[in-house]
Design a protein around this motif. Structure first.
Motif, short mmCIF file in Angstrom:
data_model
loop_
_atom_site.label_atom_id
_atom_site.label_comp_id
_atom_site.label_asym_id
_atom_site.label_seq_id
_atom_site.Cartn_x
_atom_site.Cartn_y
_atom_site.Cartn_z
N ALA A 94 0.88 -1.27 0.11
CA ALA A 94 -0.16 0.06 0.05
C ALA A 94 0.90 1.27 -0.14
O ALA A 94 0.54 2.24 -0.69
CB ALA A 94 -0.85 -0.11 1.16
N SER A 95 1.87 1.26 0.83
CA SER A 95 2.83 2.43 0.87
C SER A 95 3.57 2.72 -0.62
O SER A 95 3.58 3.75 -1.03
CB SER A 95 3.69 2.38 1.92
N GLY A 96 3.93 1.37 -1.22
CA GLY A 96 4.39 1.60 -2.53
C GLY A 96 3.34 2.21 -3.58
O GLY A 96 3.63 3.00 -4.41
N ALA A 97 2.09 1.67 -3.54
CA ALA A 97 1.19 2.00 -4.49
C ALA A 97 0.79 3.43 -4.37
O ALA A 97 0.31 4.03 -5.14
CB ALA A 97 0.16 1.20 -4.45
N LEU A 98 0.56 3.90 -2.89
CA LEU A 98 0.26 5.31 -2.61
C LEU A 98 1.15 6.27 -3.21
O LEU A 98 0.72 7.28 -4.11
CB LEU A 98 -0.13 5.49 -1.41
N LEU A 113 5.01 -0.94 -8.65
CA LEU A 113 5.66 -0.41 -7.41
C LEU A 113 5.13 -0.95 -5.97
O LEU A 113 5.96 -1.18 -5.09
CB LEU A 113 5.19 1.02 -7.20
N ALA A 114 3.90 -1.73 -6.14
CA ALA A 114 3.32 -2.25 -5.05
C ALA A 114 4.23 -3.57 -4.73
O ALA A 114 4.61 -3.91 -3.52
CB ALA A 114 1.82 -2.56 -5.06
N LEU A 115 4.56 -4.35 -6.00
CA LEU A 115 5.22 -5.54 -5.71
C LEU A 115 6.58 -5.35 -5.12
O LEU A 115 7.14 -5.97 -4.56
CB LEU A 115 5.22 -6.22 -7.12
N THR A 116 7.26 -4.18 -6.04
CA THR A 116 8.63 -3.96 -5.77
C THR A 116 8.74 -3.58 -4.22
O THR A 116 9.87 -3.88 -3.48
CB THR A 116 9.10 -2.58 -6.34
N THR A 117 7.99 -2.61 -3.61
CA THR A 117 8.08 -2.25 -2.44
C THR A 117 7.84 -3.57 -1.37
O THR A 117 8.57 -3.36 -0.17
CB THR A 117 6.81 -1.12 -2.07
N ALA A 118 6.74 -4.22 -1.70
CA ALA A 118 6.55 -5.32 -0.75
C ALA A 118 7.51 -6.52 -0.60
O ALA A 118 7.80 -6.94 0.29
CB ALA A 118 5.14 -5.85 -0.95
N LEU A 119 7.99 -6.68 -1.82
CA LEU A 119 8.79 -7.94 -2.05
C LEU A 119 10.26 -7.53 -2.30
O LEU A 119 11.20 -8.45 -2.41
CB LEU A 119 8.31 -8.75 -3.12
N VAL A 148 -1.26 -11.09 -2.81
CA VAL A 148 -1.77 -9.93 -1.84
C VAL A 148 -0.89 -8.58 -2.20
O VAL A 148 -1.55 -7.60 -2.29
CB VAL A 148 -1.00 -10.43 -0.31
N ALA A 149 0.26 -8.70 -2.74
CA ALA A 149 0.97 -7.56 -2.98
C ALA A 149 0.49 -6.60 -4.28
O ALA A 149 0.10 -5.64 -4.45
CB ALA A 149 2.44 -7.50 -3.32
N GLY A 206 12.95 -2.74 0.36
CA GLY A 206 11.99 -2.40 -0.65
C GLY A 206 11.43 -0.97 -0.54
O GLY A 206 11.05 -0.51 -1.61
N GLY A 207 11.24 -0.32 0.49
CA GLY A 207 11.03 1.25 0.67
C GLY A 207 12.04 1.71 0.07
O GLY A 207 11.73 2.90 -0.62
N ALA A 208 13.40 1.42 0.19
CA ALA A 208 14.39 2.11 -0.45
C ALA A 208 14.41 2.16 -2.00
O ALA A 208 14.40 3.15 -2.81
CB ALA A 208 15.77 1.74 0.00
N LEU A 209 13.89 0.83 -2.55
CA LEU A 209 13.52 0.66 -4.04
C LEU A 209 12.47 1.71 -4.48
O LEU A 209 12.55 2.25 -5.44
CB LEU A 209 13.45 -0.67 -4.40
N ARG A 210 11.42 1.42 -3.62
CA ARG A 210 10.28 2.51 -4.20
C ARG A 210 10.80 4.02 -4.15
O ARG A 210 10.43 4.53 -5.27
CB ARG A 210 9.17 2.34 -2.82
N ASP A 211 11.69 4.43 -3.28
CA ASP A 211 12.00 5.80 -3.31
C ASP A 211 12.88 5.92 -4.55
O ASP A 211 12.72 7.15 -5.22
CB ASP A 211 12.39 6.23 -1.79
N VAL A 212 13.79 5.10 -4.73
CA VAL A 212 14.94 5.51 -5.78
C VAL A 212 13.78 5.33 -6.94
O VAL A 212 14.37 6.10 -7.93
CB VAL A 212 15.73 4.26 -5.94
N LEU A 213 13.06 4.49 -7.31
CA LEU A 213 12.23 4.21 -8.55
C LEU A 213 11.37 5.67 -8.78
O LEU A 213 11.13 6.14 -9.91
CB LEU A 213 11.21 3.36 -8.62
#
Lengths: 202, 202, 202
Positions: B15-19, B34-40, B66-67, B128-135
Motif C-alpha cells: 500500500a505504501s508503494g502504491a500510494l 511499485l506495490a510488488l517492488t516495495t512489498a517484495l 496480496v502485493a 523495498g522502501g528504498a527501491l520504491r523511493d529510488v524508482l
C-alpha cells in the motif's frame, strides 16, 4: 535468425540508453556505460535472480560489442540518431518482445513456476530501461506511459500458458514476441496510454 | 499466525508503494509494479545476497497475489486509502518488524556471522522502501527520518544476540519484532527523529 | 600491506559517501548506511555477479567496522572532513585502484573471460559510488566527469592482459592499481574531463 533479431534488439536498447545519456550531458564513457546498462541490465538481473553466474550478457562478447559499439556510434552521430527516434522505438519494441519471451522461457526451463517466470520475463524486458532511467534520475518511463509493462506482461503470459499447454516452444515464443511488438507499435502509433488514477488532493 | 501477520505486512508495504506511485502519476501497471517492488524487493535482495534462487518472493504466489492485489485496490480507491495513512504506517511497522527479524533469522540459519545477519535483516526490512523511493526519484525516506533504520537495527541485534545465547528462536523473533514495532510506533506518535548533522557552509 | 591499503580505500569511499549524505541532510543512521553502501556496494555487486555468497564485504567485519566507523566520524566532524576533500579524493583514487584490480583478478580467478573480468572489475570500483549517487538522487558523478570510468577501464585491461600473458599476478595488480591512481590524480590535478557530446537541439 533469432540471434540476428536479438542483436537488433540489443542495439535498439543500447541506442535508447545512449541517446538519453547524451541528453543528460554524460561524457563519452558514461554514454557507453549507459548503452551497456540499458541493453544488458535486464538480462543481468534475470540471471542474478535465477542464479546463472556469471550472467550470460557479461560473457557473451557479441552482446557487449554491439551494445558498446552502438553507444559509441550514438555519441558520435547523435543528432542523426535522434532524428531516427521513431525507428529506434520500433526496434526497441522488437527487443522488448525478444527479451521478455526469452526471459520467461529461461525461467521456465530452470524450473520456476509459471507466474514467477512471467515476472522474471517482464523484468528481463523492462529492467534495463528502468536502470537507465534511475541512473539518469528519471522516474522509469516504462512505468508511466504507453502500454509498456502491460505489453510485456501479455507476451510473458502467452509464453507461460503455451508452455503449460505443451505447445511447441518456438511457436509460442514467436507468438508472444509478435504480440508484444504489435501492442507496443500500436500503442506508439495510436498514442495509447494505460489509465492513471485521478489526482489526489493534498 | 505468523503467516497471517506476514501477509498483513506485505499488504502494508504494498500500500505504501502504491500510494507513492499514485502520487507520482504512474499508470495502473506502474502502480502495481511499485506495490510488488516495495512489498517484495527487500526479501528478493536478501535472497540474492544469500543465494536463495529463485527468490522466495517470486515463487510464493500468495505473496504476489496480496502485493499485486493491494496495488490494484489502492489504484482504484486511493483517496480512501490515503485517508487511512496513519493505519497504513502502523501496519508498515508490523511488516518492518517481521521482515527484519525473519531476514536476520534466515541469514543466521544459512550460516552467516551475526553482524552479517543483522545487515541482511535490515536490508530485508528497508530494501523495498528504498527501491520504491529510488524508482520514484526520492531520497529514501528510511534514511532520513523517524527512527526507521535504527528500529530495524535494534530488532536485528536482538535476534542475533538471542541466537548467540541459544535462546528459543520463536521467543527471540517475537521479541525482536515487538521491539521494532514499538520503536516505530513510538517514533511516529511522538515525532521522534534521529539527529542530522548541522548544515555545512558552502 | 595490501590489506592496509584496502582499508584505506574503504575508508576513503566511506568518507565520500558520508559527506554526500551529510550534505543531503540524512540522519546519523542514513549517513552510516551511505558510508557502508559506498564503500562496500561495488564489492557486493561483484560478488552477486560472480555468485560469491554471502558477499565477502558482509562477512568481513573489519571492512564493516572501518566503513561504518568512518561514517560516524564524518557525521561528527564533517566540517573538518569537508576541508580535507582534496585528500579524500586522493585516497579515493587509491581505493579505486585497489577495488578495480582486485575485482578483475577475482573474476579471472573464478573463470570469467577477460572482457567480462574487466567489466566486473570496473563495476567493483565504480558501483559503490554509483549507488551513493542514485540513493541521493544524483546522476552518478563517475559517469559524468574527470576520467573516472576510463581510469578504471585502463587498470582492468592491464590486469586482464597481464593475466593472459602469464605475468606474475602481484606485479600486474600493482601496475594496474598504480595506473588507475595516477590517471585519477592527474585528472583531478589538471582538471581533465572526457569529452561530452555537443548539445542536442530540442
Amino acid at each position: 535468425m533469432l540471434t540476428a533479431l536479438e542483436l537488433i534488439g540489443i542495439a535498439a536498447f543500447a541506442a535508447s540508453g545512449a541517446l538519453a545519456a547524451v541528453r543528460s550531458r554524460l561524457d563519452v564513457f558514461g554514454v557507453i556505460v549507459l548503452a551497456l546498462t540499458t541493453a544488458l541490465g535486464g538480462g543481468i538481473i534475470r540471471d542474478v535472480l535465477l542464479d546463472v553466474t556469471p550472467p550470460t550478457a557479461l560473457v557473451t562478447w557479441p552482446y557487449l560489442a554491439v551494445a558498446g559499439g552502438t553507444g559509441l556510434v550514438v555519441f558520435l552521430f547523435h543528432p542523426t540518431v535522434a532524428k531516427l527516434r521513431r525507428s529506434v522505438l520500433v526496434l526497441d519494441a522488437v527487443g522488448l518482445g525478444l527479451f521478455v519471451t526469452s526471459g520467461t522461457s529461461t525461467a521456465l526451463a530452470l524450473g520456476a513456476p509459471p507466474y514467477a517466470a512471467c515476472l522474471v520475463g517482464m523484468t528481463t524486458g523492462i529492467g534495463g530501461g528502468a536502470l537507465r532511467d534511475v541512473l539518469l534520475r528519471e522516474i522509469p518511463l516504462v512505468l508511466r506511459r504507453e502500454i509498456y509493462a502491460v505489453a510485456a506482461l501479455a507476451g510473458a503470459v502467452i509464453v507461460a500458458l503455451g508452455d503449460y499447454a505443451g505447445l511447441p516452444a518456438e511457436a509460442v515464443t514467436i507468438t508472444g514476441s509478435v504480440v508484444i511488438m504489435g501492442l507496443r507499435i500500436l500503442a506508439l502509433w495510436r498514442g495509447w496510454n494505460a489509465p492513471t488514477a485521478p489526482k489526489l488532493d493534498g
